[in-house]
Design a protein around this motif. Structure first.
Motif, mmCIF file in Angstrom:
data_model
loop_
_atom_site.group_PDB
_atom_site.id
_atom_site.type_symbol
_atom_site.label_atom_id
_atom_site.label_comp_id
_atom_site.label_asym_id
_atom_site.label_seq_id
_atom_site.Cartn_x
_atom_site.Cartn_y
_atom_site.Cartn_z
ATOM 1 N N MET A 1 38.931 27.513 -4.325
ATOM 2 C CA MET A 1 37.615 26.933 -4.113
ATOM 3 C C MET A 1 36.577 27.758 -4.848
ATOM 4 N N ARG A 2 35.756 27.092 -5.648
ATOM 5 C CA ARG A 2 34.708 27.771 -6.393
ATOM 6 C C ARG A 2 33.377 27.151 -6.027
ATOM 7 N N THR A 3 32.342 27.930 -6.042
ATOM 8 C CA THR A 3 31.013 27.420 -5.734
ATOM 9 C C THR A 3 30.048 27.797 -6.834
ATOM 10 N N SER A 4 28.992 27.046 -6.940
ATOM 11 C CA SER A 4 27.924 27.372 -7.877
ATOM 12 C C SER A 4 26.604 26.987 -7.254
ATOM 13 N N SER A 5 25.521 27.473 -7.791
ATOM 14 C CA SER A 5 24.212 27.224 -7.205
ATOM 15 C C SER A 5 23.751 25.806 -7.481
ATOM 16 N N MET A 6 22.824 25.320 -6.645
ATOM 17 C CA MET A 6 22.304 23.967 -6.780
ATOM 18 C C MET A 6 21.227 23.909 -7.850
ATOM 19 N N CYS A 7 21.157 22.788 -8.511
ATOM 20 C CA CYS A 7 20.114 22.565 -9.498
ATOM 21 C C CYS A 7 19.831 21.079 -9.557
ATOM 22 N N ASP A 64 20.425 14.068 -10.263
ATOM 23 C CA ASP A 64 21.597 14.815 -10.701
ATOM 24 C C ASP A 64 21.687 16.138 -9.941
ATOM 25 N N ALA A 65 22.884 16.692 -9.868
ATOM 26 C CA ALA A 65 23.081 17.998 -9.236
ATOM 27 C C ALA A 65 24.264 18.697 -9.878
ATOM 28 N N GLN A 66 24.250 20.016 -9.832
ATOM 29 C CA GLN A 66 25.391 20.787 -10.303
ATOM 30 C C GLN A 66 26.448 20.841 -9.209
ATOM 31 N N ALA A 67 27.664 21.146 -9.603
ATOM 32 C CA ALA A 67 28.766 21.224 -8.644
ATOM 33 C C ALA A 67 28.502 22.316 -7.618
ATOM 34 N N LYS A 68 28.758 21.998 -6.354
ATOM 35 C CA LYS A 68 28.603 22.975 -5.280
ATOM 36 C C LYS A 68 29.955 23.388 -4.708
ATOM 37 N N ILE A 69 30.893 22.444 -4.653
ATOM 38 C CA ILE A 69 32.223 22.722 -4.120
ATOM 39 C C ILE A 69 33.257 22.118 -5.058
ATOM 40 N N ILE A 70 34.221 22.919 -5.479
ATOM 41 C CA ILE A 70 35.347 22.419 -6.261
ATOM 42 C C ILE A 70 36.611 22.830 -5.531
ATOM 43 N N LEU A 71 37.352 21.844 -5.053
ATOM 44 C CA LEU A 71 38.537 22.115 -4.253
ATOM 45 C C LEU A 71 39.738 22.387 -5.151
ATOM 46 N N ASP A 72 40.475 23.438 -4.829
ATOM 47 C CA ASP A 72 41.682 23.790 -5.570
ATOM 48 C C ASP A 72 42.883 23.780 -4.631
ATOM 49 N N GLN A 109 30.649 17.623 -6.089
ATOM 50 C CA GLN A 109 31.118 18.010 -7.415
ATOM 51 C C GLN A 109 30.045 17.813 -8.479
ATOM 52 N N GLY A 110 28.901 17.285 -8.070
ATOM 53 C CA GLY A 110 27.774 17.171 -8.978
ATOM 54 C C GLY A 110 27.963 16.114 -10.050
ATOM 55 N N GLY A 111 27.076 16.157 -11.035
ATOM 56 C CA GLY A 111 27.132 15.202 -12.131
ATOM 57 C C GLY A 111 25.925 14.287 -12.151
ATOM 58 N N LYS A 112 25.903 13.399 -13.106
ATOM 59 C CA LYS A 112 24.791 12.474 -13.268
ATOM 60 C C LYS A 112 24.766 11.479 -12.108
ATOM 61 N N ASN A 113 23.579 11.250 -11.580
ATOM 62 C CA ASN A 113 23.388 10.325 -10.457
ATOM 63 C C ASN A 113 24.302 10.656 -9.276
ATOM 64 N N GLN A 159 31.665 3.942 -4.587
ATOM 65 C CA GLN A 159 32.756 3.630 -5.506
ATOM 66 C C GLN A 159 32.576 4.334 -6.847
ATOM 67 N N SER A 160 31.324 4.510 -7.265
ATOM 68 C CA SER A 160 31.065 5.153 -8.557
ATOM 69 C C SER A 160 31.457 6.622 -8.556
ATOM 70 N N ARG A 161 31.576 7.223 -7.372
ATOM 71 C CA ARG A 161 31.948 8.639 -7.270
ATOM 72 C C ARG A 161 33.454 8.822 -7.106
ATOM 73 N N GLN A 162 34.185 7.718 -7.056
ATOM 74 C CA GLN A 162 35.630 7.797 -6.857
ATOM 75 C C GLN A 162 36.340 8.024 -8.181
ATOM 76 N N VAL A 163 37.181 9.049 -8.209
ATOM 77 C CA VAL A 163 37.995 9.333 -9.384
ATOM 78 C C VAL A 163 39.195 8.401 -9.365
ATOM 79 N N LEU A 164 39.592 7.909 -10.523
ATOM 80 C CA LEU A 164 40.717 6.989 -10.606
ATOM 81 C C LEU A 164 41.955 7.592 -9.938
ATOM 82 N N GLY A 165 42.500 6.872 -8.976
ATOM 83 C CA GLY A 165 43.674 7.354 -8.263
ATOM 84 C C GLY A 165 43.360 8.332 -7.152
ATOM 85 N N GLY A 166 42.072 8.619 -6.944
ATOM 86 C CA GLY A 166 41.674 9.580 -5.928
ATOM 87 C C GLY A 166 41.062 8.930 -4.707
#
Length: 287
Positions: A1-7, A64-72, A109-113, A159-166
């Motif tokens: 798990m990695r974190t980064s600051s909000m923007c 938009d926002a930067q990634a805050k939580i990335i699950l590993d 996980q952030g990203g556009k919109n 639905q727009s935030r859903q990764v294919l197969g996820g």
């Protein structure tokens, strides 16, 4: 798990087409499942919805926002999971009597919109403005969508935030007893069901797990504000506003996932569905 600051960037009003019939073709209904597709069919074939959607709802905002939580997950690679932290503000504490007046989402996980927020017209007066600062005059407006008008936008965003197969996982604090029952009732009033395959995560039980680790140093209170103070997370914005609470919970969740060393599989094991809430209520009535 990695974190980064909000923007964040400045909120922008989306440039939607004037009616929902132009919105629907851009959504991959086949990947949403039967219930999702039925919800869209009901809402987009309603003449009332067409007329009321002719106006652009200025209260609906994306950012938009930067990634805050990335699950590993290092051992087993499960299907990708996108966590959407959400919060609602309401006219009261009881779903049957009250209504939703504000709702906000953030994809961790952030990203556009990746952020979504809007006021909601509850079609009733707001008696508890002293709690959240949202007054009747702010929501009983033609440019603020009712839940029936908003649901297609919500489903499209999710639905727009859903990764294919996820999978998409919606997380809220005290979700099982507050946020999800309000959503269930809001959908019911529109003669709709929450998609049966939509997963929810209640962060309140996670907070209880975390505090057991800290022993005497643990926070005695488990409210959002108390957890924010425990993790020394500054409050950005007015308390009890949906996006403020979403941003706070996103930071809290990042810390709790780190403390408990959770991966996406662990989070999925802690999820529930709207049908689970309905079934538990039926069992309570029987007992």
């Amino acid at each position: 798990m990695r974190t980064s600051s909000m923007c964040y960037s400045n909120f922008q009003v989306p440039k939607f087409c004037k009616t929902l019939r132009y919105l629907v073709p851009s959504i991959r209904l086949a990947s949403l499942g039967r219930t999702w597709a039925q919800n869209f069919k009901v809402l987009t074939t309603s003449s009332t919805t067409h007329e009321s959607s002719a106006n652009c709802f200025r209260s609906i905002q994306y950012s938009d926002a930067q990634a805050k939580i990335i699950l590993d997950d290092k051992i087993v690679k499960p299907p990708p999971v996108n966590v959407l932290v959400f919060d609602i503000e309401t006219t009261g504490l009881h779903p049957k009597k009250g209504g939703i007046i504000e709702i906000a989402f953030r994809d961790v996980q952030g990203g556009k919109n990746s952020c979504f927020q809007t006021l909601v017209n509850p079609e009733q007066d707001v008696p508890n403005s002293d709690i959240h600062g949202i007054r009747t005059v702010m929501v009983r407006r033609t440019d603020v969508p009712t839940m029936k008008e908003l649901i297609p936008f919500l489903l499209q965003y999710i639905q727009s935030r859903q990764v294919l197969g996820g999978q998409v996982l919606l997380a809220a604090h005290n979700a099982r007893r507050f946020d999800v029952p309000f959503l269930i009732e809001a959908f019911r009033r529109c003669s709709l069901d929450i998609p049966h395959d939509l997963l929810f995560l209640d962060t309140l039980p996670l907070a209880r797990e975390v505090m057991k680790l800290y022993g005497p140093k643990a926070s005695r209170k488990l409210s959002l504000q108390a957890l924010g103070e425990f993790y020394r997370i500054p409050l950005e914005g007015s308390a009890h506003r949906a996006m403020t609470d979403v941003n706070l919970l996103t930071s809290i969740l990042a810390n709790m996932i780190s403390d408990l060393k959770l991966g996406s599989t662990d989070l999925l094991q802690r999820t529930f569905k709207a049908s689970d809430v309905n079934n538990s209520k039926k069992n309570e009535k029987k007992s």
